[in-house]
Design a protein around this motif. Sequence first.
Motif, short mmCIF file in Angstrom:
data_model
loop_
_atom_site.label_atom_id
_atom_site.label_comp_id
_atom_site.label_asym_id
_atom_site.label_seq_id
_atom_site.Cartn_x
_atom_site.Cartn_y
_atom_site.Cartn_z
N ALA A 149 -14.45 16.18 0.79
CA ALA A 149 -14.54 17.09 -0.36
C ALA A 149 -13.48 16.80 -1.41
N MET A 150 -12.74 15.69 -1.26
CA MET A 150 -11.65 15.35 -2.18
C MET A 150 -11.84 13.94 -2.71
N PRO A 151 -12.86 13.70 -3.53
CA PRO A 151 -13.14 12.34 -4.00
C PRO A 151 -12.03 11.74 -4.86
N TYR A 152 -11.38 12.57 -5.67
CA TYR A 152 -10.32 12.01 -6.54
C TYR A 152 -9.13 11.55 -5.70
N THR A 153 -8.73 12.36 -4.75
CA THR A 153 -7.61 11.97 -3.88
C THR A 153 -7.96 10.70 -3.11
N ASP A 154 -9.18 10.63 -2.60
CA ASP A 154 -9.62 9.44 -1.87
C ASP A 154 -9.59 8.22 -2.79
N ALA A 155 -10.02 8.39 -4.03
CA ALA A 155 -10.01 7.29 -5.00
C ALA A 155 -8.59 6.84 -5.30
N VAL A 156 -7.65 7.79 -5.41
CA VAL A 156 -6.25 7.44 -5.68
C VAL A 156 -5.68 6.61 -4.53
N ILE A 157 -5.94 7.02 -3.30
CA ILE A 157 -5.43 6.27 -2.15
C ILE A 157 -6.02 4.86 -2.12
N HIS A 158 -7.31 4.75 -2.38
CA HIS A 158 -7.94 3.42 -2.41
C HIS A 158 -7.35 2.56 -3.53
N GLU A 159 -7.13 3.17 -4.69
CA GLU A 159 -6.58 2.41 -5.80
C GLU A 159 -5.14 1.98 -5.53
N VAL A 160 -4.36 2.81 -4.85
CA VAL A 160 -3.01 2.40 -4.45
C VAL A 160 -3.09 1.17 -3.55
N GLN A 161 -4.00 1.20 -2.58
CA GLN A 161 -4.11 0.06 -1.67
C GLN A 161 -4.59 -1.20 -2.39
N ARG A 162 -5.54 -1.03 -3.31
CA ARG A 162 -6.00 -2.20 -4.08
C ARG A 162 -4.90 -2.75 -4.97
N PHE A 163 -4.28 -1.85 -5.75
CA PHE A 163 -3.29 -2.28 -6.73
C PHE A 163 -2.04 -2.84 -6.07
N ALA A 164 -1.58 -2.18 -5.01
CA ALA A 164 -0.38 -2.64 -4.32
C ALA A 164 -0.64 -3.95 -3.58
N ASP A 165 -1.84 -4.09 -3.01
CA ASP A 165 -2.23 -5.35 -2.37
C ASP A 165 -1.12 -5.85 -1.44
N ILE A 166 -0.73 -4.99 -0.48
CA ILE A 166 0.52 -5.24 0.23
C ILE A 166 0.50 -6.47 1.14
N ILE A 167 -0.70 -6.94 1.55
CA ILE A 167 -0.78 -8.19 2.30
C ILE A 167 -1.67 -9.13 1.49
N PRO A 168 -1.13 -9.75 0.43
CA PRO A 168 -1.98 -10.46 -0.54
C PRO A 168 -2.68 -11.70 0.00
N MET A 169 -2.15 -12.29 1.08
CA MET A 169 -2.77 -13.51 1.61
C MET A 169 -3.46 -13.27 2.94
N ASN A 170 -3.75 -11.99 3.25
CA ASN A 170 -4.40 -11.71 4.52
C ASN A 170 -3.48 -12.16 5.66
N LEU A 171 -3.96 -12.12 6.87
CA LEU A 171 -3.27 -12.70 8.01
C LEU A 171 -4.06 -13.92 8.48
N PRO A 172 -3.41 -14.89 9.08
CA PRO A 172 -4.11 -16.13 9.45
C PRO A 172 -5.21 -15.89 10.48
N HIS A 173 -6.32 -16.56 10.30
CA HIS A 173 -7.39 -16.61 11.28
C HIS A 173 -7.60 -18.08 11.67
N ARG A 174 -8.11 -18.29 12.86
CA ARG A 174 -8.33 -19.67 13.32
C ARG A 174 -9.82 -19.90 13.57
N ILE A 175 -10.31 -21.00 13.06
CA ILE A 175 -11.71 -21.37 13.24
C ILE A 175 -11.96 -21.75 14.69
N THR A 176 -12.96 -21.14 15.31
CA THR A 176 -13.24 -21.40 16.73
C THR A 176 -14.32 -22.45 16.94
#
Length: 408
Positions: A262-289
């Motif tokens: 019931a709080m779409p604006y708050t949810d949008a703010v949290i998502h935008e913080v995560q997008r904008f901050a991009d705290i792990i910009p290169m992801n974590l390594p994965h290995r091809i199996t």
Amino acid sequence: NHCYHTAKQNNLTLLFSQTSIGEGSMGGRVYRGHPSKRQVMVESGDGRANRIPSTMARSSRLVCCTQRLPDPFHSSPSGEPFDPTFVLSRSGSNIICSVLFGSRFDYDDERLLTIIHLINDNFQIMSSPWGELYDIFPSLLDWVPGPHQRIFQNFKCLRDLIAHSVHDHQASLDPRSPRDFIHCFLTKMAEKKEDPLSHFHMDTLLMTTHNLLFGGTETVGTTLRHAFLALMKYPKVQAHVQEEIDLVVGRARLPALKDRAAMPYTDAVIHEVQRFADIIPMNLPHRITRDTAFHGFLIPKGTDVITLLNTVHYDPSQFLMPQEFNPEHFLDANQSFKKSPAFMPFLAGRRLCLGESLARMELFLYLTAILQSFSLQPLGAPEDIDLTPLSSGLGNLPRPFQLCLRPR
């Protein structure tokens, strides 16, 4: 089309070398074992899931109260500025500790303070130029003195602390009544000990516990610090979130997970913080199996792949103004919450972050419980707040800051 970085298996990144010992949460057979670990996470949460949201909301309120009242950790009088880094780390780390170890620590417990110090120190170094240089020239940097040398010392100390806890858990294990992640994992180890293809081994337990502890302690706290800076820089956004909290939750009770829908604006703010901050910009390594064809290229089995998530989070074809903080990126024309396929803060691929659901829960409950009772005020003019990261490597670290909490 987004960028990918590949590296041969014998040129492990600094992060990969730390997190792939034995069968940690990356590398080797663990890719196929990832669903098993997710199952253990779910099982270890049974019976605790209903208590965690309440604990987090109360912890976030306690975080605020400790800034207003004298206590063993803060001696500043009411309303004085403070740095939220360590306060958030202590509170957030206790949540993941309760899942992994079955109990929380007192805020002045030496074990908790040691965990936070080791993790914060490693995250800062790995996000600094020293961490980047080590990833590029590991053989050379092994012989060069510098802060990067502490990474492996810190890692060993944290691994030893986890091993000591596992030893205590082995002595108290009751397979009929596991009380936390470690107990559940030990139970699975016993059940699968005759299975040659089992992913449940001691090295796997130690490394997976380390990775969950690292992620649960550092990433949520770092994201909240980015959120505080953005909300102080854009006070109208903060006020809009508080209006929605007052409308949906009120002041008589703590926020609950059921409120999020019931709080779409708050949810949008949290998502935008995560997008904008991009705290792990290169992801974590994965290995091809297995050998994999990708866009006309053959990626051989055993290749380490790093997905550059910043190219997704800042893609102008996905976000109207990617260089600006704007919650409208996650709202439709009716101001309802809008998902985006380019939202990937919990990494990409089939093996997403094991703690995604817990992290989403924490971010919502911490932020809403704090803003329900307090307003975040900067020490200077909002327009002077710099949202660009202090350093960018493994993580995008926010610039150091202090703020004041004003009761509403």
